[in-house]
Design a protein around this motif. Structure first.
Motif, PDB file in Angstrom:
ATOM      1  N   LYS A 161       0.961  -0.943  -0.426  1.00  0.00           N
ATOM      2  CA  LYS A 161       0.335  -0.487  -0.095  1.00  0.00           C
ATOM      3  C   LYS A 161       0.576   1.662  -0.261  1.00  0.00           C
ATOM      4  O   LYS A 161       2.117   1.070   0.806  1.00  0.00           O
ATOM      5  N   LYS A 162       0.575   2.673  -0.219  1.00  0.00           N
ATOM      6  CA  LYS A 162       1.053   3.774   0.035  1.00  0.00           C
ATOM      7  C   LYS A 162       1.637   3.640   1.392  1.00  0.00           C
ATOM      8  O   LYS A 162       0.821   4.124   1.976  1.00  0.00           O
TER       9      LYS A 162
ATOM     10  N   TYR B  13      -4.920  10.139   0.205  1.00  0.00           N
ATOM     11  CA  TYR B  13      -3.637  10.635   1.403  1.00  0.00           C
ATOM     12  C   TYR B  13      -4.748  11.133   2.230  1.00  0.00           C
ATOM     13  O   TYR B  13      -5.563  12.242   1.942  1.00  0.00           O
TER      14      TYR B  13
ATOM     15  N   GLY C 250       4.632   8.917  -2.463  1.00  0.00           N
ATOM     16  CA  GLY C 250       3.182   8.999  -2.710  1.00  0.00           C
ATOM     17  C   GLY C 250       2.805   8.705  -4.137  1.00  0.00           C
ATOM     18  O   GLY C 250       1.000   8.493  -4.056  1.00  0.00           O
ATOM     19  N   GLY C 251       3.070   8.124  -4.672  1.00  0.00           N
ATOM     20  CA  GLY C 251       2.615   8.396  -5.931  1.00  0.00           C
ATOM     21  C   GLY C 251       2.723   9.019  -6.982  1.00  0.00           C
ATOM     22  O   GLY C 251       1.494   9.576  -8.156  1.00  0.00           O
TER      23      GLY C 251
END
Length: 525
Positions: free
Chosen positions: A56-57, A156, A394-395
């Protein structure tokens, strides 16, 4: 000379010039609005491999202490040696990566702006702290993008806990500039302390009309808010006792925010922004006299360290430690002007200057099972880089808007690779809008310098002066205190290359100019 010989000679000169330029500036420009970075293909591959293993992030926790000196933490030469043990911050360094050349801005507001926007404050206009009742004529956030704003749009939950000090007017508070929620105060510790301690501020507190007039300018409360909602009061700050509790209130909130995010299985981005150890230091219950030094500043360092320990324990208890990137730092060097209510640095100068003591700060990166424990690096790291690095983790790197020039660089591979090298080639240093100095490798070149006319008076009694014909240069390995320039004698070979870096940097203002939001001092250029 024959034509062929002339061409060969010209090619040799050209190749030599290119070789010199590549040595001093090995960076590659990827996009016009992004600061060029040094390519490291092998460590990029290694870092991507580590990130690919995540299910996951990752969470991102930035721990930002106010005015803490480079030499306050044990692993940086402080701790027990200066009467304030820091076992939790030391542990964080031992189990992660300790950076010895991390750079902030000379004062708090500019650093916080740089950290959140990735931009040198001269570009955002947030060049100095605002003072009591002072507000910029232009809202700087109308044209700025925070890390929180970009990550919020990428799944987020984002928040800041504690000190803000980046604007108090409508449109300038955290929940109005991209944070999903926040709890803290809008200004700075000393802003509130001046209304509660008559021993230090008698000429304000003991004059009722003056006191009432000035107090009306300050929102003297711990407040909280959410995106799209009005802020509400959590705790008034009316006494020294009230002020002493604020960092515990901030810690409670941070713990609650992290717990809620973990329970919701959502990645979080949180800046835990301490009120301490900015003057005036009043510690929470149980911390008075707790440090061996038994003075307020040292007690405050111990309280900060304990809170760091609390936050790290929570990550472990929630079983999210292996999925959380943590970075601990300070927003500038120690404030020597308020000694002994200030910290320690082994370097020259302090808060307010671009000497090493003002801008060189602790930097600790921790990520269990991702960042190799026990690493120490002197690679350059500018706090601007936390913008790029956080967004990359965070992509969302391709979502950085192209409207503003970004001075930060993505340091993901530097931090995550077991033997990573910095992707940053140079650190450029400013006092407000004045270019002052540049750090490249172990060299620091000054074009302007601070001249302090009294001991420990970096803020209250110093001036900026131009250097003479030769820039002042220090090899920071040989002269870490910047006490005797030897640029012309020993660094003549490097002067053209470093000044070339400055010229390339200054040329970016042609397309991306400085922004004036009304913080220039009267009479300044």
């Amino acid at each position: 000379m024959k034509k062929g010989v002339v061409l060969i000679f010209a090619c040799l000169l050209c190749n030599n010039l290119i070789a010199q330029q590549n040595y001093f500036n090995p960076t590659q420009k990827v996009k016009d609005y992004l600061e060029p970075a040094i390519p490291h293909s092998d460590q990029d591959k290694e870092a991507k491999g580590k990130l690919a293993k995540l299910s996951k992030k990752p969470n991102i926790l930035i721990i930002l202490v106010d005015d803490m000196g480079y030499g306050d933490i044990g692993v940086y030469g402080g701790g027990y040696a200066v009467g304030a043990p820091t076992p939790y911050m030391d542990q964080l360094a031992h189990e992660g990566l300790q950076l010895t050349s991390t750079y902030a801005q000379p004062t708090c507001t500019p650093t916080r702006a740089a950290l959140m926007t990735g931009r040198i404050p001269a570009r955002s206009g947030l060049t100095r702290p605002t003072l009591t009742g002072e507000n910029p004529k232009v809202n700087p956030w109308a044209s700025e993008n925070t890390t929180a704003k970009i990550l919020s749009q990428n799944g987020y939950i984002t928040s800041i806990s504690g000190k803000w000090h980046l604007g108090e007017t409508k449109g300038s508070l955290p929940n109005e500039v991209g944070y999903d929620e926040w709890l803290g105060f809008a200004a700075v510790q000393s802003e509130y302390a001046q209304f509660v301690n008559e021993w230090i501020y008698p000429d304000l507190i003991n004059k009722p009309e003056r006191f009432a007039a000035m107090k009306a300018l300050v929102n003297q409360n711990v407040i909280k808010g959410k995106k799209g909602q009005e802020n509400t009061v959590v705790q008034p700050i009316a006494t020294i006792a009230d002020l002493s509790k604020v960092d515990q209130i901030f810690a409670d909130y941070s713990e609650d925010f992290i717990t809620r995010a973990a329970k919701a299985d959502k990645p979080f981005y949180l800046i835990h922004s301490f009120s301490k150890v900015h003057n005036d230091n009043y510690v929470s219950e149980g911390y008075k006299g707790k440090s061996p030094a038994a003075i307020p500043y040292k007690d405050a360092v111990v309280e900060v360290d304990d809170i760091v320990g609390r936050l790290m324990k929570l990550l472990k208890d929630l079983k999210i430690e292996e999925n959380t990137f943590v970075f601990l730092t300070s927003d500038n060097g120690p404030n020597e002007d308020v000694w002994p209510d200030g910290g320690y640095t082994p370097f020259r100068g302090g808060k307010g200057t671009t000497w090493e003591g003002g801008v060189r700060v602790p930097g600790i990166a921790y990520w269990k099972n991702t960042i190799k424990p026990g690493r120490i690096s002197d690679g350059l790291f500018d706090l601007c880089d936390l913008f790029n690095t956080s967004i990359a983790l965070g992509g969302a790197y391709d979502k950085i808007p192209s409207t503003n020039y970004i001075d930060g660089v993505d340091q993901t591979s530097f931090l995550l690779s077991d033997n990573g090298q910095s992707n940053r080639n140079a650190v450029f240093m400013y006092s407000e809008t004045s270019f002052m100095a540049v750090r490249w490798q172990e060299y620091k070149l000054h074009m302007k310098v601070f001249n302090t006319s009294a001991p420990r008076k970096n803020l209250d009694q110093s001036v900026i002066e131009n250097v003479g014909m030769s820039p002042w240069v220090y090899n920071l390995y040989n002269s870490p205190k910047e006490d005797l320039s030897s640029g012309h004698r020993y660094f003549e070979w490097g002067l053209p290359g470093m000044m070339g870096l400055i010229n390339a940097h200054m040329s970016t203002y042609q397309k991306y100019p400085m922004k004036d939001i009304g913080l220039k001092k009267p009479g300044s250029e």
